[in-house]
Design an enzyme around this catalytic site. Structure first.
Site, PDB file in Angstrom:
ATOM      1  N   THR A  33       0.852  -1.184   0.000  1.00  0.00           N
ATOM      2  CA  THR A  33       0.000   0.000   0.000  1.00  0.00           C
ATOM      3  C   THR A  33       0.890   1.237   0.000  1.00  0.00           C
ATOM      4  O   THR A  33       2.076   1.152  -0.316  1.00  0.00           O
ATOM      5  CB  THR A  33      -0.987  -0.054   1.182  1.00  0.00           C
ATOM      6  OG1 THR A  33      -1.926   1.024   1.076  1.00  0.00           O
ATOM      7  CG2 THR A  33      -0.275   0.015   2.522  1.00  0.00           C
ATOM      8  N   ASN A  34       0.347   2.411   0.270  1.00  0.00           N
ATOM      9  CA  ASN A  34       1.151   3.633   0.304  1.00  0.00           C
ATOM     10  C   ASN A  34       0.673   4.526   1.431  1.00  0.00           C
ATOM     11  O   ASN A  34      -0.272   4.184   2.150  1.00  0.00           O
ATOM     12  CB  ASN A  34       1.103   4.342  -1.065  1.00  0.00           C
ATOM     13  CG  ASN A  34      -0.296   4.771  -1.431  1.00  0.00           C
ATOM     14  OD1 ASN A  34      -0.892   5.632  -0.777  1.00  0.00           O
ATOM     15  ND2 ASN A  34      -0.843   4.169  -2.490  1.00  0.00           N
ATOM     16  N   LEU A  35       1.301   5.686   1.595  1.00  0.00           N
ATOM     17  CA  LEU A  35       1.074   6.513   2.787  1.00  0.00           C
ATOM     18  C   LEU A  35      -0.094   7.481   2.666  1.00  0.00           C
ATOM     19  O   LEU A  35      -0.289   8.318   3.537  1.00  0.00           O
ATOM     20  CB  LEU A  35       2.360   7.292   3.117  1.00  0.00           C
ATOM     21  CG  LEU A  35       3.504   6.428   3.643  1.00  0.00           C
ATOM     22  CD1 LEU A  35       4.763   7.274   3.813  1.00  0.00           C
ATOM     23  CD2 LEU A  35       3.111   5.779   4.967  1.00  0.00           C
TER      24      LEU A  35
END
Ligand code: CTP
Ligand code: CA
Length: 227
Positions: A33-35
């Site tokens: 995933t990402n931030l």
């Protein structure tokens, strides 16, 4: 309550917003995933609703409450977000793609949880490219005349140059740029609007204030996109 004090510049308009990160599975218990926190996309959804629009929010995994009066569909992967957007895009006046969509998904996902090997060898992930949701909708727009497409771009350098180029490459009338990793999860931001006339800087403010300004800028530009 505050909503009723906002000018109803979007009355009668339907707006589709994507927000948050996506989650790309590796195996049943792991993923990439990402931030992205979803804060900016949720603020855009809220601001559009305050301005009188009917808002559909298609969201990757976030910890945020659904803004008042906004309809929300939850998805995990970029492919699911793509499918949900394509199923909902018909009849929308505006599409605002705020989501931080994974560019790649894992091609060799495992149906079972991967186990550690006794010899210390590590798994090799292979990737394939995800569909570009915004570019797909923008291509559709050139045929149907709607929705008016707005993109977001988080860059880590050369924002003025990359923003203008990305707007053209995506084939969209309006692109919102920011210096990416400084804004993820934060409550405020500085954004730059790129359109066919150049760029406009919206100075640092909290994300809801910026979202309201953005919705106002969109409302000024969409008259020619009426269905
Ligand atoms: N976007 C999308 N679907 C994707 C990738 C991006 O809809 N598969 C949208 C984002 O929601 C955003 C815009 O495209 O509105 C720009 O995303 P960005 O990641 O900055 O651009 P990319 O075209 O993916 O280029 P790159 O990551 O290589 O800079
Ligand atoms: Ca990308």
């Amino acid at each position: 309550v505050i909503a009723s004090f906002q000018p109803k510049t979007m009355a009668g308009k339907r707006i589709l917003v994507t927000a948050g990160p996506t989650f790309e599975a590796i195996d049943p218990v792991r993923g990439i995933t990402n931030l992205s926190s979803g804060k900016m996309g949720y603020a855009v959804a809220r601001a559009a609703r305050e301005a009188g629009a009917e808002v559909l929010l298609i969201s990757g995994p976030t910890a945020l409450p659904t803004p008042y009066g906004v309809q929300r569909i939850n998805v995990q992967s970029a492919q699911q977000m793509h499918d949900a957007v394509m199923a909902a895009v018909e009849g929308q006046h505006v599409f605002v793609a705020v989501a931080a969509v994974a560019d790649w998904r894992v091609a060799n996902t495992s149906a079972q949880k991967m186990k550690k090997k006794g010899d210390g060898s590590v798994p090799e992930l292979k990737f394939e490219q995800n569909p570009d949701i915004l570019a797909t909708v923008a291509a559709r727009t050139s045929l149907a005349g709607h929705p008016y497409c707005v993109g977001f771009a988080a860059e880590s350098e050369n924002l003025l140059e990359y923003g203008a180029v990305k707007r053209e490459k995506k084939g969209i009338p309006l692109l919102v740029g920011n210096i990416g990793h400084h804004t993820f999860g934060q409550d405020d931001n500085t954004i730059i609007l790129f359109d066919e006339n150049g760029h406009t800087i919206l100075p640092r403010a909290d994300k809801l204030t910026l979202a309201r300004q953005l919705v106002c800028e969109i409302s000024k530009r969409i008259d020619k996109y009426s269905l």
